[in-house]
Scaffold this motif. Structure first.
Motif, short mmCIF file in Angstrom:
data_model
loop_
_atom_site.label_atom_id
_atom_site.label_comp_id
_atom_site.label_asym_id
_atom_site.label_seq_id
_atom_site.Cartn_x
_atom_site.Cartn_y
_atom_site.Cartn_z
N GLY A 186 0.81 -1.21 0.00
CA GLY A 186 0.00 0.00 0.00
C GLY A 186 0.84 1.26 0.00
O GLY A 186 0.52 2.23 -0.69
N TYR A 187 1.92 1.25 0.76
CA TYR A 187 2.83 2.41 0.79
C TYR A 187 3.45 2.65 -0.58
O TYR A 187 3.51 3.78 -1.06
N PHE A 188 3.90 1.58 -1.23
CA PHE A 188 4.52 1.71 -2.54
C PHE A 188 3.54 2.30 -3.55
O PHE A 188 3.88 3.24 -4.28
N PHE A 189 2.33 1.76 -3.61
CA PHE A 189 1.37 2.24 -4.60
C PHE A 189 0.88 3.65 -4.29
O PHE A 189 0.59 4.43 -5.19
N ASN A 190 0.78 3.98 -3.01
CA ASN A 190 0.34 5.34 -2.67
C ASN A 190 1.41 6.38 -3.06
O ASN A 190 1.07 7.44 -3.59
N VAL A 191 2.65 6.05 -2.80
CA VAL A 191 3.72 7.01 -3.07
C VAL A 191 4.08 7.05 -4.55
O VAL A 191 4.24 8.13 -5.14
N ILE A 192 4.18 5.90 -5.18
CA ILE A 192 4.64 5.83 -6.57
C ILE A 192 3.50 6.10 -7.55
O ILE A 192 3.63 6.92 -8.47
N VAL A 193 2.36 5.42 -7.36
CA VAL A 193 1.26 5.51 -8.33
C VAL A 193 0.43 6.77 -8.12
O VAL A 193 0.15 7.51 -9.08
N GLN A 194 0.05 7.04 -6.89
CA GLN A 194 -0.83 8.18 -6.62
C GLN A 194 -0.08 9.46 -6.29
O GLN A 194 -0.71 10.50 -6.09
N GLY A 195 1.23 9.40 -6.20
CA GLY A 195 2.02 10.60 -5.93
C GLY A 195 1.88 11.12 -4.52
O GLY A 195 2.01 12.33 -4.28
N GLY A 196 1.65 10.23 -3.56
CA GLY A 196 1.53 10.65 -2.18
C GLY A 196 2.87 10.99 -1.57
O GLY A 196 3.94 10.68 -2.11
N THR A 197 2.81 11.63 -0.41
CA THR A 197 4.03 12.02 0.29
C THR A 197 4.40 10.95 1.31
O THR A 197 3.56 10.58 2.14
N PRO A 198 5.62 10.43 1.26
CA PRO A 198 5.99 9.38 2.22
C PRO A 198 5.86 9.83 3.67
O PRO A 198 5.39 9.07 4.52
N GLY A 199 6.25 11.06 3.96
CA GLY A 199 6.16 11.54 5.34
C GLY A 199 4.73 11.64 5.82
O GLY A 199 4.43 11.28 6.97
N ALA A 200 3.83 12.11 4.97
CA ALA A 200 2.43 12.22 5.38
C ALA A 200 1.81 10.85 5.58
O ALA A 200 0.99 10.66 6.49
N PHE A 201 2.19 9.88 4.75
CA PHE A 201 1.66 8.52 4.89
C PHE A 201 2.05 7.94 6.24
O PHE A 201 1.21 7.39 6.98
N LEU A 202 3.32 8.05 6.60
CA LEU A 202 3.79 7.49 7.87
C LEU A 202 3.31 8.30 9.06
O LEU A 202 3.00 7.73 10.11
N ALA A 203 3.22 9.60 8.92
CA ALA A 203 2.81 10.44 10.05
C ALA A 203 1.35 10.20 10.41
O ALA A 203 1.01 10.11 11.60
#
Length: 281
Positions: A186-203
């Protein structure tokens, strides 16, 4: 003139009346309740058998290794797209309502609380549970189970308890692996595919997740593993119709386990969400 020929059953024999839909439905309900009662009684025997000595260590290790070997790879492969689909769907919804910062918490909690124990037990029941049911069914039609009872050996203690405990152990361990792989996917697809921010995902995940979420996931896996092993063992010990009956009970065990799985998951989730306050609430 000859007497008319009598039509109907012979004198003294009751006339057969075909049961109507109501009677057939009643018979099916009574049969289902009887089966549920027998399985519940067997579940109690298995539970108390966990504390009975001597424990069948060798049988437990063999069954644990077998169930793990046939379940670990499918569970790992299924968890990746499962976590990705949840993350992509929740990411689209949070983007529509302007709450992208909560995407990490929503997707990770959905994977840990709901998807991981369900996916794990589906694999355990489909791969390991069906094999358990087929093995015990073959032993039953070869009259090995009856021979054990004649010799004074309990099939529940000798065969069922190690298999149920092995299913519980494998489900609990695979649940942790599926959670990690699903969250990573989920982290990979959110950051790579959807252009999410890694810091916001983890925070967002660390801000809203709590330790009880992982505990309830493990408790679900243990309960689901117990149900998978119990249903497979019960149906395997009660086949009807020879080899064809063994195939029938294998299919029945998988279907019954899936139905119980989703129902029990609903009950546990309702109680957990109502009784355990969310972090920050």
């Amino acid at each position: 003139m000859s007497a008319p020929t009598r039509v109907g059953p012979p004198v003294g024999e009751p006339e057969y009346i075909e049961p109507g839909p109501l009677q057939r439905g009643k018979a099916k309900v009574v049969g289902a309740l009887r089966e549920f009662g027998n399985m519940f009684a067997m579940g109690l025997d298995v539970f108390f058998g966990l504390f009975r000595r001597p424990f069948q260590v060798r049988e437990f290790i063999q069954q644990f290794w077998f169930i793990a070997s046939v379940s670990i790879m499918p569970a790992a492969l299924v968890s990746i797209p499962f976590g990705a689909v949840l993350t992509l769907q929740l990411g689209s919804l949070t983007e529509q309502i302007g709450a992208e910062s909560f995407n990490g918490a929503a997707s990770v909690l959905a994977v840990i609380q709901q998807a991981s124990p369900v996916v794990t037990t589906l694999i355990v029941a489909g791969a390991g549970g069906s094999a358990i049911c087929a093995d015990l069914g073959a032993r039953t039609i070869r009259e090995e189970i009856d021979a054990m009872r004649v010799l004074g050996v309990s099939p529940i203690h000798r065969l069922v308890v190690p298999r149920v405990l092995a299913a519980m152990g494998v489900a609990a361990l695979l649940n942790g692996m599926v959670s990690v792989v699903g969250v990573a996917g989920g982290y990979f697809f959110n950051v790579i595919v959807q252009g999410g921010t890694p810091g916001a995902f983890l925070a967002s995940f660390s801000a809203l997740a709590q330790q009880s979420d992982l505990w309830v996931s493990e408790i679900k896996a243990l309960i689901f593993g117990f149900l998978a092993g119990l249903v497979a063992s019960y149906r395997g010990l009660n086949p009807k119709g020879g080899p064809k009956g063994v195939g029938d009970v294998v299919n029945q065990s998988v279907v019954i386990t899936f139905l119980l799985l989703f129902f029990v998951n609903f009950v546990i989730s309702v109680f957990y969400l109502q009784l355990v306050p969310a972090k920050g609430a």
